[in-house]
Motif scaffolding. Structure first.
Motif, PDB file in Angstrom:
ATOM      1  N   UNK A  70     -51.462   0.052  -5.852  1.00  0.00           N
ATOM      2  CA  UNK A  70     -52.801   0.649  -5.951  1.00  0.00           C
ATOM      3  C   UNK A  70     -52.737   2.018  -6.611  1.00  0.00           C
ATOM      4  N   UNK A  71     -51.537   2.565  -6.765  1.00  0.00           N
ATOM      5  CA  UNK A  71     -51.381   3.864  -7.403  1.00  0.00           C
ATOM      6  C   UNK A  71     -51.410   3.703  -8.916  1.00  0.00           C
ATOM      7  N   UNK A  72     -51.720   4.774  -9.611  1.00  0.00           N
ATOM      8  CA  UNK A  72     -51.892   4.723 -11.056  1.00  0.00           C
ATOM      9  C   UNK A  72     -50.571   4.733 -11.818  1.00  0.00           C
ATOM     10  N   UNK A  73     -49.554   5.367 -11.245  1.00  0.00           N
ATOM     11  CA  UNK A  73     -48.294   5.529 -11.974  1.00  0.00           C
ATOM     12  C   UNK A  73     -47.104   5.203 -11.092  1.00  0.00           C
ATOM     13  N   UNK A 257     -46.034  -5.371 -13.846  1.00  0.00           N
ATOM     14  CA  UNK A 257     -46.421  -6.775 -13.800  1.00  0.00           C
ATOM     15  C   UNK A 257     -47.026  -7.134 -12.443  1.00  0.00           C
ATOM     16  N   UNK A 258     -46.450  -6.609 -11.380  1.00  0.00           N
ATOM     17  CA  UNK A 258     -46.981  -6.891 -10.054  1.00  0.00           C
ATOM     18  C   UNK A 258     -48.400  -6.352  -9.908  1.00  0.00           C
ATOM     19  N   UNK A 259     -48.673  -5.211 -10.533  1.00  0.00           N
ATOM     20  CA  UNK A 259     -50.041  -4.680 -10.519  1.00  0.00           C
ATOM     21  C   UNK A 259     -51.022  -5.642 -11.187  1.00  0.00           C
ATOM     22  N   UNK A 274     -48.214 -14.224  -8.687  1.00  0.00           N
ATOM     23  CA  UNK A 274     -47.824 -13.713  -7.372  1.00  0.00           C
ATOM     24  C   UNK A 274     -48.697 -14.361  -6.304  1.00  0.00           C
ATOM     25  N   UNK A 275     -48.094 -14.640  -5.181  1.00  0.00           N
ATOM     26  CA  UNK A 275     -48.868 -15.194  -4.073  1.00  0.00           C
ATOM     27  C   UNK A 275     -49.742 -14.097  -3.464  1.00  0.00           C
ATOM     28  N   UNK A 276     -50.693 -14.505  -2.670  1.00  0.00           N
ATOM     29  CA  UNK A 276     -51.550 -13.525  -1.993  1.00  0.00           C
ATOM     30  C   UNK A 276     -50.712 -12.578  -1.141  1.00  0.00           C
ATOM     31  N   UNK A 277     -49.687 -13.136  -0.509  1.00  0.00           N
ATOM     32  CA  UNK A 277     -48.818 -12.311   0.335  1.00  0.00           C
ATOM     33  C   UNK A 277     -48.067 -11.282  -0.498  1.00  0.00           C
ATOM     34  N   UNK A 278     -47.555 -11.695  -1.677  1.00  0.00           N
ATOM     35  CA  UNK A 278     -46.814 -10.780  -2.546  1.00  0.00           C
ATOM     36  C   UNK A 278     -47.724  -9.685  -3.089  1.00  0.00           C
ATOM     37  N   UNK A 279     -48.965 -10.032  -3.386  1.00  0.00           N
ATOM     38  CA  UNK A 279     -49.918  -9.027  -3.866  1.00  0.00           C
ATOM     39  C   UNK A 279     -50.207  -8.004  -2.777  1.00  0.00           C
ATOM     40  N   UNK A 284     -48.870  -2.512  -0.256  1.00  0.00           N
ATOM     41  CA  UNK A 284     -48.254  -1.746   0.826  1.00  0.00           C
ATOM     42  C   UNK A 284     -46.965  -1.056   0.381  1.00  0.00           C
ATOM     43  N   UNK A 285     -46.584  -1.260  -0.874  1.00  0.00           N
ATOM     44  CA  UNK A 285     -45.373  -0.625  -1.377  1.00  0.00           C
ATOM     45  C   UNK A 285     -44.127  -1.430  -1.165  1.00  0.00           C
ATOM     46  N   UNK A 286     -44.270  -2.751  -1.096  1.00  0.00           N
ATOM     47  CA  UNK A 286     -43.122  -3.624  -0.920  1.00  0.00           C
ATOM     48  C   UNK A 286     -42.993  -4.494  -2.170  1.00  0.00           C
ATOM     49  N   UNK A 287     -41.821  -4.456  -2.782  1.00  0.00           N
ATOM     50  CA  UNK A 287     -41.591  -5.207  -4.008  1.00  0.00           C
ATOM     51  C   UNK A 287     -40.178  -5.758  -3.986  1.00  0.00           C
TER      52      UNK A 287
END
Length: 313
Positions: A70-73, A257-259, A274-279, A284-287
């Motif tokens: 959700x962050x810009x950078x 890409x995740x964004x 990405x699945x809903x869970x991965x999104x 939440x900052x998990x990748x």
């Protein structure tokens, strides 16, 4: 450097006789590093442009592994310099094989001192060398940066003009242009030629950074590296076509890409939705990251929090 010698006292006998010395002074050599400690190893943690890398928690997560999507950078210095392509190339020249904690402050000092490509092109090379000396390779880097500035002033990157990029992005890609000094083509295809191929001191790290953050704007196909203002429907920004060699850029592009809602493989460029869970995990900052260095680098980037990046360092 000459090896330093230290004195170390060693007991050779717990119960010495009268004619045996109680202690013997043994000289041991203690070597010191011959190379600058900043040049010894590129550490991914230091490549994030943070003055004091602290970690900020994402709401609801005890320990965020990466910046929230959700962050810009993400937090790398190229994000500050996407609209200053010359200085982006100077920054990556200093960052290559050098820790960010050492190189980034020097970069901003250099930029503030010379301000424009013209300023660096006419700079006193001894002064430049002195500014970057502790980073290592100061002679080579000084020559390359000043020469890059001179060529940039006389022949800046121009849309529709590309130059050979030896073995980039794949080995042998440049061979199709062996007989061509300048490739007069505005093609989106980068195999073997780029608009900055004539600039000295550029390698795959510089080429990848340029493509991700600068090329679309130069070509006039978008207003920024994310595709803002693109006139073409279904426009694909240049960064989506890059397979970076550098692990720092790989983590950043993976996050980008995740964004967009995709899980991307930096080895082959393949992606899946990405699945809903991965999104939600990304928010939440998990990748998903590969290896300790990627995870640590992404963790340091969390320290940026939500503050906006500025270009003044």
């Amino acid at each position: 450097k000459k090896a330093k010698t230290s004195l170390h006292v060693v007991n050779i006998d717990d119960n010495p006789c009268d004619d045996t010395p109680e202690k013997r002074v043994v000289k041991r050599k203690r070597t010191t590093p011959k190379k600058s400690p900043h040049f010894e190893r590129t550490h991914l943690l230091d490549r994030v442009d943070l003055s004091s890398p602290g970690r900020r928690r994402v709401a609801g997560v005890s320990g965020a592994l990466a910046p929230s999507t959700t962050w810009e950078h993400f937090g790398i210095i190229q994000e500050k310099l996407w609209d200053q392509p010359f200085w982006l190339l100077i920054a990556v020249t200093l960052l290559n094989k050098t820790t960010g904690r050492a190189a980034v402050p020097v970069f901003w000092d250099l930029k503030n001192r010379y301000v424009t490509p013209e300023g660096l092109a006419t700079a006193d090379t001894e002064h430049v060398r002195g500014m970057i000396q502790h980073l290592g390779l100061q002679n080579v880097r000084t020559i390359k940066m000043v020469k890059m500035a001179k060529i940039w002033v006389s022949q800046p990157p121009d849309v529709g003009k590309r130059f050979q990029t030896r073995n980039y992005p794949e080995h042998g890609d440049h061979r199709q242009f062996l007989k061509q000094k300048v490739i007069e083509s505005g093609s989106s295809n980068c195999a073997g030629a780029l608009e900055i191929g004539h600039l000295p001191g550029c390698g795959s790290y510089a080429y990848d950074s340029w493509r991700i953050f600068c090329r679309d704007v130069l070509r006039g196909v978008a207003e920024d590296y994310r595709g803002k203002g693109a006139a073409t429907e279904g426009f694909e920004p240049e960064w989506m076509r890059v397979l970076p060699f550098d692990k720092e850029l790989r983590v950043t592009v993976k996050w980008m890409w995740l964004r967009e809602g995709w899980i991307w493989d930096p080895e082959n460029g393949e992606k899946r939705r990405a699945t809903d869970e991965e999104i939600e995990n990304g928010k939440r900052g998990e990748m998903e990251l590969v290896g300790k260095e990627e995870a640590e680098f992404a963790g340091i980037a969390v320290g940026l929090g939500k503050r906006l990046l500025t270009a003044d360092g």
